[in-house]
Design a protein around this motif. Structure first.
Motif, PDB file in Angstrom:
ATOM      1  N   GLY A 219      -7.336  -3.492   0.435  1.00  0.00           N
ATOM      2  CA  GLY A 219      -6.064  -2.981   0.925  1.00  0.00           C
ATOM      3  C   GLY A 219      -6.233  -2.192   2.213  1.00  0.00           C
TER       4      GLY A 219
ATOM      5  N   CYS B 249      -7.115  -1.795  -3.620  1.00  0.00           N
ATOM      6  CA  CYS B 249      -6.063  -2.803  -3.797  1.00  0.00           C
ATOM      7  C   CYS B 249      -6.594  -4.164  -3.341  1.00  0.00           C
TER       8      CYS B 249
ATOM      9  N   LEU C 209      -7.074   3.231  -1.089  1.00  0.00           N
ATOM     10  CA  LEU C 209      -6.261   2.017  -1.098  1.00  0.00           C
ATOM     11  C   LEU C 209      -7.076   0.762  -0.856  1.00  0.00           C
TER      12      LEU C 209
ATOM     13  N   GLU D   1       0.813  -1.216   0.000  1.00  0.00           N
ATOM     14  CA  GLU D   1       0.000   0.000   0.000  1.00  0.00           C
ATOM     15  C   GLU D   1       0.847   1.267   0.000  1.00  0.00           C
TER      16      GLU D   1
END
Length: 875
Positions: free
Chosen positions: A379, A503, A500, A348
């Motif tokens: 993420g 992700c 994030l 990350e």
């Protein structure tokens, strides 16, 4: 190494060999013959002990990062301690794709049901539900069980043989995921930045060939790059099984991959718009070097080697590689960033830094609707950094003497302390210039490119001296009280403002796999180069200011020389102009000294002599990369006309501009390669810009020089690799055999003309001109005129002598083809050691086994020297 600049230790030291299979070669493991059921091996070898699958630092680190919920922790650790199940992928573009699928479904799937040993697994073998087309398969057996279980012997032999000929690829399941998110199209130019050992590259080649009609070349192109020349050999060996004309293998540092922009090398732009003028890519696979802790199930030695410093040491390199990949990406293109690490500092934090540097030019895609059956976790948006046994949630809390090592980009916000723009007020004196968390660390990263960290340090992260060091005020030089470690429960933390959660983190206990991290990035517009430059200048400016201040303090005796060495190592390790990431790397950074010089630099660095060598690069002669033969377009008209006339190659098959060789002396050319139009355009561009690409392998071997006692009219024979491409265009030197004669020829390898079952076929064979010929399998009463035009036709290369016909395929390919023919036509599968025919010694008998991988381009190490059984799935 690229550009002649100094590098940090992490970046200078690269693996020169593939990862050792510690399950297989464990010196404490009992011999296979002594290890049976019921623990007989342990009784026979009392000193035998299993690997210690535990590491308190590992558990503490990931508990603190909260990558796994507390209620799942026991399941997570329990799965990590189990061997990884074997998985493989079927090559859908191979000739026997349907036969292999049928054999798995109808034969092996049923016969292996009785061998299921895991109460949680219903099937011994099953397709992975998330992989398209049921092309990837999961086995309820580890690789060790496949080797040692007698009941699995036939299936294990099947896997090894099909893997070696390219019909399947043995690869870890999670390693197959990143290429799927690239969304590859038939006309894409694709860059695999850290490609070795090559399983993902092979997967990309499967995708572009599968999307094209059989018998035709795709318009797509794959450029596979790796930093190490020996690992390039492994990459070449893996991808040669694909037999493709759409691949270029290069040997560069990924972070310094050279740009090829014709505008920078020509006074006037080329007026032909159809010609490539700038090398950019529609898709970039950025599978970077990493700490590799997601592979502990496959490489249990990682338990012993892992420590928190491994991820910290690789972070900066990972950012550099990813930024270079983003600079080479076309607007509208997609880049996949991935690691086989669970560490947010490598995952990350790197993605957040990419978004921070690129601004609005790049977005992180939400791909949750793609591959819906793949179990994944979002993420993280917050995490901590561990350094020297201490936890830090914000960069401001990092001791000032460590701020050059623990960079702001490792933290969620990516922001440094306010006084980070000026000289720090105090510096902690420390004669141990290496991070204690990196003691005895060895990075076993996947990334298809692995980086080794081997840094000696006498202290460990729990050394009590860490808390007791004295601090020195940089202004007065007076000692201050030692700082106390921050308790992880009371430290300040921060959250990232970037999305994030888009992700993906794949964890082992979700679907009985390894661990992986994937992020999909989309380039919306050209990178704001000024913005990127300002970010880098700011970072470099801080380092410069602190360096100047340290030099002044060193002269006045306020700080030690060891501390200055530490700071200089950090400066050297970050000296990369990321401002060039949207354009072309300059001449200095794109040139390479060659593998020999690189080894010298590495050796000197390891011996502490890095500062004694002049690192300025000597300019390379155009087209003469040291240790690598040049790429030459083959234009010998006499030879080409001889080949076309002898084999009756149709005019519709394009030869002009598509033939290349690696020998500048046309009279001594041994092999001729065929390249696709997309590869041809890249080669043209590379020549115009001064051959900046260091090409180690490319194209499809199509013709090979062959001497003959009988004086064949053509000095070049057909290559088995290139035959499927050329077969529909051959009108001469071609024979059509029945299934029984085809089988006999594969079995005995040489048969005299009167000994064929079909007497007419023997007469036709004897009537051919001496030299190379093609033998095509005739199925039933097929019309001969349509067989050769069928892209699925089965054909082999043979040699016609005075009295007999001899096959020219490798024994392994011949064995696999023989079994396929026998199964398809219901013929008896011949035994391995069948009788052989007497051969007339006066005939030219080419040794088929000598048809090996071409190593003209890489003379320093040969792929053939590797143990073939160890070249299989190594990711």
């Amino acid at each position: 190494m690229g550009g002649g600049r100094k590098r940090g230790r992490t970046q200078r030291r690269h693996f020169k060999q593939g990862r050792d299979n510690v399950w297989k070669h464990n010196p404490q493991r009992p011999p296979a013959s002594a290890a049976g059921e019921g623990g007989e091996g342990r009784e026979g070898n009392p000193s035998w002990q299993p690997f210690a699958t535990e590491n308190p630092a590992f558990e503490e680190y990931y508990k603190e990062q909260q990558t796994i919920p507390k209620e799942e922790w026991d399941d997570f650790m329990s799965m990590l301690r189990k061997p990884l199940p074997a998985t493989f992928r079927i090559n859908a573009s191979c000739q026997f794709f349907q036969d292999i699928c049928s054999q798995l479904e109808n034969d092996f799937r049923k016969s292996l049901e009785t061998e299921v040993s895991d109460e949680h697994e219903e099937d011994a073998i099953r397709p992975l539900p998330w992989y398209p087309g049921n092309l990837a398969w999961h086995l309820n057996f580890s690789r060790m069980e496949l080797r040692r279980n007698q009941a699995l012997e036939s299936f294990h032999e099947f896997l090894k043989q099909e893997n070696e000929v390219g019909n399947i690829t043995r690869q870890e399941a999670v390693s197959m995921v990143p290429p799927l998110f690239l969304n590859v199209q038939p006309d894409h130019h694709i860059l695999d930045m850290c490609a070795a050992p090559g399983s993902k590259t092979f997967q990309l080649l499967e995708m572009i060939h599968q999307s094209t009609k059989p018998g035709l070349l795709p318009n797509a192109l794959v450029v596979a790059n790796d930093v190490d020349v020996q690992r390039c050999n492994l990459l070449i060996h893996q991808t040669k099984r694909m037999c493709t004309a759409n691949l270029i293998v290069t040997n560069h540092e990924a972070q310094n991959f050279p740009g090829c922009n014709l505008a920078k090398f020509c006074s006037e732009m080329c007026t032909d718009e159809s010609k490539l003028q700038r090398l950019e890519f529609d898709r970039v696979l950025c599978d970077v070097p990493c700490s590799g802790d997601g592979t502990v199930r496959k490489a249990p030695d990682m338990w012993r080697k892992w420590n928190a410093g491994m991820g910290n040491g690789l972070h900066r390199l990972q950012v550099e590689i990813a930024m270079r990949g983003m600079g080479l990406l076309n607007v509208g293109g997609r880049m996949v960033y991935s690691t086989c690490s669970m560490n947010p500092v490598e995952n990350e934090a790197v993605v957040a830094e990419i978004l921070r540097r690129c601004g609005d030019s790049v977005e992180l895609l939400d791909v949750s609707n793609e591959l819906p059956e793949l179990a994944r976790r979002p993420g993280l948006t917050t995490w901590k950094v561990r350094d020297r046994g201490s936890w830090f949630g914000v960069h401001e809390d990092v001791p000032c003497y460590r701020k050059d090592v623990i960079s702001p980009s490792m933290f969620p916000s990516g922001k440094g302390s306010k006084d980070n723009r000026m000289v720090s007020s105090s510096v902690e004196v420390n004669t141990n210039v290496v991070d204690a968390d990196m003691k005895d660390s060895t990075d076993i990263g996947e990334g298809e490119q692995e980086t080794k960290i081997a840094i000696d340090d006498s202290n460990n992260s729990d050394n009590p001296n860490t808390e007791g060091r004295a601090k020195v005020d940089c202004e007065s030089g007076e000692a201050k009280d030692s700082y106390k470690k921050l308790d992880s429960t009371s430290i300040r933390t921060e959250h990232s403002d970037y999305p994030l959660h888009r992700c993906m983190r794949i964890v082992p206990h979700d679907q009985n796999s390894g661990a992986f991290f994937i992020a999909v990035l989309h380039k919306l517009s050209p990178l704001n180069e000024n913005q990127v430059v300002e970010v880098i200048k700011s970072e470099h400016g801080n380092l410069k200011d602190r360096t100047e201040k340290l030099e002044e303090d060193l002269g006045s005796g306020k700080v030690s020389s060891e501390e200055t060495i530490l700071h200089q190592q950090v400066v050297d390790g970050t000296n990369v102009l990321d401002g060039e990431q949207n354009g072309d790397m300059d001449n200095k950074s794109s040139k390479d000294k060659g593998s020999n010089d690189s080894k010298v630099i590495v050796n000197e660095a390891e011996n502490g002599q890095a500062g004694t060598r002049d690192r300025r690069r000597r300019p390379q002669n155009q087209g003469r990369w040291r240790g690598v033969d040049p790429v030459i377009f083959f234009k010998d008209e006499v030879t080409i006309r001889s080949i076309v006339s002898f084999y009756g190659i149709k005019d519709s098959f394009p030869l002009e501009g598509h033939l290349v060789t690696r020998n500048p002396d046309a009279s001594h050319v041994k092999r001729i390669y065929y390249v696709s139009k997309s590869v041809q355009d890249v080669l043209d561009l590379n020549i115009k810009v001064g051959e900046r690409l260091k090409i180690t392998s490319l194209g499809l071997k199509i013709f090979e020089r062959q001497s003959s006692k009988d004086g064949s009219p053509c000095t070049f024979r057909l290559s088995s690799e290139g035959l499927p491409l050329l077969l529909p265009y051959i009108t001469k030197q071609i024979l059509y055999a029945s299934a029984i004669d085809f089988q006999h020829l594969l079995q005995y390898r040489t048969i005299k003309f009167p000994d064929f079952v079909d007497a007419k076929f023997g007469e036709e064979a004897s009537a051919l001109l001496p030299g190379c010929c093609v033998l095509v399998l005739r199925e039933g009463h097929q019309d001969i005129g349509s067989i050769a035009m069928d892209p699925s036709a089965i054909a082999i290369v043979c040699w016609k002598g005075k009295t007999n016909l001899c096959v020219m395929v490798s024994p392994l390919d011949g064995k696999e083809l023989l079994e396929r023919i026998s199964l398809r036509f219901g013929l008896e599968v011949p035994k391995a050691d069948g009788p052989k025919q007497e051969i007339d010694g006066s005939d030219e008998q080419p040794d088929c086994a000598t048809e090996t991988d071409d190593q003209e381009c890489l003379p320093q190490s040969k792929a053939s020297d590797m143990e073939i059984s160890d070249v299989k799935e190594v990711e």
